[in-house]
Design a protein around this motif. Structure first.
Motif, PDB file in Angstrom:
ATOM      1  N   LEU A  52       0.843  -1.202   0.000  1.00  7.80           N
ATOM      2  CA  LEU A  52       0.000   0.000   0.000  1.00  7.80           C
ATOM      3  C   LEU A  52       0.877   1.251   0.000  1.00  7.80           C
ATOM      4  O   LEU A  52       0.585   2.213  -0.725  1.00  7.80           O
ATOM      5  N   LEU A  53       1.940   1.242   0.792  1.00 17.05           N
ATOM      6  CA  LEU A  53       2.838   2.394   0.821  1.00 17.05           C
ATOM      7  C   LEU A  53       3.478   2.613  -0.544  1.00 17.05           C
ATOM      8  O   LEU A  53       3.570   3.754  -1.028  1.00 17.05           O
ATOM      9  N   THR A  54       3.904   1.542  -1.184  1.00 12.87           N
ATOM     10  CA  THR A  54       4.495   1.635  -2.524  1.00 12.87           C
ATOM     11  C   THR A  54       3.508   2.228  -3.517  1.00 12.87           C
ATOM     12  O   THR A  54       3.850   3.103  -4.328  1.00 12.87           O
ATOM     13  N   ILE A  65       1.490   6.699  -6.967  1.00 14.87           N
ATOM     14  CA  ILE A  65       0.378   7.577  -7.357  1.00 14.87           C
ATOM     15  C   ILE A  65       0.771   9.028  -7.125  1.00 14.87           C
ATOM     16  O   ILE A  65       0.479   9.918  -7.948  1.00 14.87           O
ATOM     17  N   ASN A  66       1.422   9.279  -6.004  1.00 15.47           N
ATOM     18  CA  ASN A  66       1.841  10.644  -5.680  1.00 15.47           C
ATOM     19  C   ASN A  66       2.797  11.194  -6.737  1.00 15.47           C
ATOM     20  O   ASN A  66       2.717  12.367  -7.123  1.00 15.47           O
ATOM     21  N   LEU A  67       3.678  10.349  -7.228  1.00 11.61           N
ATOM     22  CA  LEU A  67       4.621  10.774  -8.266  1.00 11.61           C
ATOM     23  C   LEU A  67       3.931  11.031  -9.600  1.00 11.61           C
ATOM     24  O   LEU A  67       4.280  11.955 -10.331  1.00 11.61           O
ATOM     25  N   LYS A  68       2.952  10.203  -9.921  1.00 14.59           N
ATOM     26  CA  LYS A  68       2.290  10.299 -11.229  1.00 14.59           C
ATOM     27  C   LYS A  68       1.338  11.484 -11.335  1.00 14.59           C
ATOM     28  O   LYS A  68       1.257  12.141 -12.377  1.00 14.59           O
ATOM     29  N   HIS A 116      -0.273   7.186   4.549  1.00  7.74           N
ATOM     30  CA  HIS A 116      -0.226   5.745   4.797  1.00  7.74           C
ATOM     31  C   HIS A 116      -0.572   5.444   6.259  1.00  7.74           C
ATOM     32  O   HIS A 116      -1.371   4.546   6.559  1.00  7.74           O
ATOM     33  N   GLN A 117      -0.021   6.215   7.168  1.00  3.89           N
ATOM     34  CA  GLN A 117      -0.283   6.031   8.598  1.00  3.89           C
ATOM     35  C   GLN A 117      -1.756   6.264   8.920  1.00  3.89           C
ATOM     36  O   GLN A 117      -2.364   5.524   9.705  1.00  3.89           O
ATOM     37  N   ILE A 143      -1.248   1.227 -11.372  1.00  3.83           N
ATOM     38  CA  ILE A 143      -0.576   1.220 -10.065  1.00  3.83           C
ATOM     39  C   ILE A 143      -1.392   0.431  -9.035  1.00  3.83           C
ATOM     40  O   ILE A 143      -0.860  -0.379  -8.279  1.00  3.83           O
ATOM     41  N   ILE A 144      -2.695   0.638  -9.035  1.00  2.00           N
ATOM     42  CA  ILE A 144      -3.585  -0.025  -8.064  1.00  2.00           C
ATOM     43  C   ILE A 144      -3.569  -1.537  -8.237  1.00  2.00           C
ATOM     44  O   ILE A 144      -3.771  -2.291  -7.268  1.00  2.00           O
ATOM     45  N   GLN A 145      -3.315  -2.009  -9.440  1.00  2.00           N
ATOM     46  CA  GLN A 145      -3.292  -3.460  -9.701  1.00  2.00           C
ATOM     47  C   GLN A 145      -2.280  -4.190  -8.819  1.00  2.00           C
ATOM     48  O   GLN A 145      -2.413  -5.396  -8.584  1.00  2.00           O
ATOM     49  N   GLN A 146      -1.303  -3.480  -8.298  1.00  2.00           N
ATOM     50  CA  GLN A 146      -0.307  -4.113  -7.436  1.00  2.00           C
ATOM     51  C   GLN A 146      -0.900  -4.626  -6.130  1.00  2.00           C
ATOM     52  O   GLN A 146      -0.335  -5.502  -5.472  1.00  2.00           O
ATOM     53  N   LEU A 147      -2.048  -4.083  -5.751  1.00  2.00           N
ATOM     54  CA  LEU A 147      -2.686  -4.483  -4.495  1.00  2.00           C
ATOM     55  C   LEU A 147      -3.474  -5.783  -4.644  1.00  2.00           C
ATOM     56  O   LEU A 147      -3.857  -6.402  -3.639  1.00  2.00           O
ATOM     57  N   GLN A 148      -3.715  -6.209  -5.860  1.00  2.00           N
ATOM     58  CA  GLN A 148      -4.550  -7.396  -6.095  1.00  2.00           C
ATOM     59  C   GLN A 148      -3.767  -8.689  -5.895  1.00  2.00           C
ATOM     60  O   GLN A 148      -2.559  -8.721  -5.999  1.00  2.00           O
TER      61      GLN A 148
END
Length: 316
Positions: A208-210, A215-218, A232-233, A311-316
């Motif tokens: 999630l942090l990654t 997302i913040n960079l993009k 994140h916290q 980017i979100i796909q990484q959470l799946q």
């Protein structure tokens, strides 16, 4: 009969007048009939002449069951975490549906020349249907009328408005004394407290942090007053009211609204309502983010959508 009893019974082409079953057939149907409990949120009850044969009893119970189911369904139609615009929308949909029920019943009464003679089976059933339809209209007004600008009507006014019935016996629809019910509920069950966490589902929080960093960079998700680690916290906090960080957004509200939607499946309570409840999110214009802002700015194709999705796909 298919569909809602409030529509099917008064269908001009295949309504109640087409039902030629015998008394023995209705007795058989009643032998396995299960009656629904009275809706827990009911404000009114119907007082009506007791049915004296199997056909009247069968239809009376069908109408009772559907009426109680409709009233009970209000709890789901108006959830506690819904916003005012959402509740206004739900109210309008239900009001239009009940308006149609009442108009259809009135048309049927006129065309079929239904009278107040309750000894006749069809008269009894349609009159009970009429009273039940007036009741659910009144229930909606009484319980959620604050979400409409339309004038509220009394029981008598509803009968006159739809059926031109200036002599309607209002004792047929009686208001329930809920004082005892409320007293029991207060002593036996305390009111549920609103959730104060977003409820991230995965035990591994590093991904999630990654994702948040990428997302913040993009899309420039955050203003320079907020770090990704602070966001994140907050998202992982067991009680977000105990966190001190404010989350200053730099992205467009349409983008953040979309991010909330795509992240929602990975949390138990990350949505517009909980975001507003936290009081932690500040828009790029410097105002606290409200649920209504997120709903109004919901679009299917915001700027940077493809990057966000990837980017979100990484959470799946």
């Amino acid at each position: 009969m298919k569909g809602s009893i409030f529509s099917s019974l008064v269908s001009i082409t295949n309504g109640l007048h087409r039902d030629n079953r015998q008394e023995k057939d209705f007795k058989y149907l009643l032998s396995g009939f299960k009656l629904n409990p009275k809706a827990a949120n009911a404000v009114f009850k119907v007082n009506f002449k007791k049915p004296l044969n199997a056909k009247k009893e069968y239809y009376q119970k069908l109408i009772f069951n559907e009426t109680e189911s409709i009233v009970a369904s209000f709890v789901k139609e108006f959830p506690e975490n819904a916003t005012t615009p959402e509740n206004k929308y739900s109210f309008t949909l239900l009001l239009n549906k009940f308006d149609k029920y009442l108009n259809d019943i009135a048309t049927y009464i006129n065309k079929r020349e239904i009278t107040a003679d309750l000894n006749n089976d069809d008269n009894y059933i349609i009159n009970y249907l009429k009273v039940s339809a007036i009741r659910i209209y009144a229930e909606l007004q009484e319980q959620y009328g604050q979400y409409s600008e339309i004038s509220r009507f009394t029981i008598q006014e509803i009968a006159e408005k739809y059926f031109y019935d200036i002599d309607f016996d209002t004792s047929k629809i009686e208001k329930v004394d809920i004082s005892k019910k409320v007293a029991v509920n207060k002593t036996s069950k305390s009111k549920a407290k609103p959730k104060t966490s977003f409820g991230y589902k995965n035990k591994d929080t590093s991904t999630l942090l990654t994702v948040l960093k990428q997302i913040n960079l993009k899309i420039d998700l955050l203003d320079n007053r907020t770090t990704v680690e602070q966001l994140h916290q907050l998202l992982l906090a067991k009680d977000f009211t105990n966190t001190e960080s404010q989350i200053y957004l730099q992205c467009e509200t349409t983008q953040f609204s979309y991010i909330v939607d795509v992240l929602k499946p990975f949390f138990t309570g990350f949505n517009a309502t909980s975001i507003e409840r936290s009081g932690k999110f500040i828009t790029k214009t410097g105002t606290q983010l409200k649920a209504n802002n997120l709903h109004k700015n919901k679009v299917h194709n915001p700027k940077g959508k493809e990057d966000i999705d990837k980017i979100i796909q990484q959470l799946q």
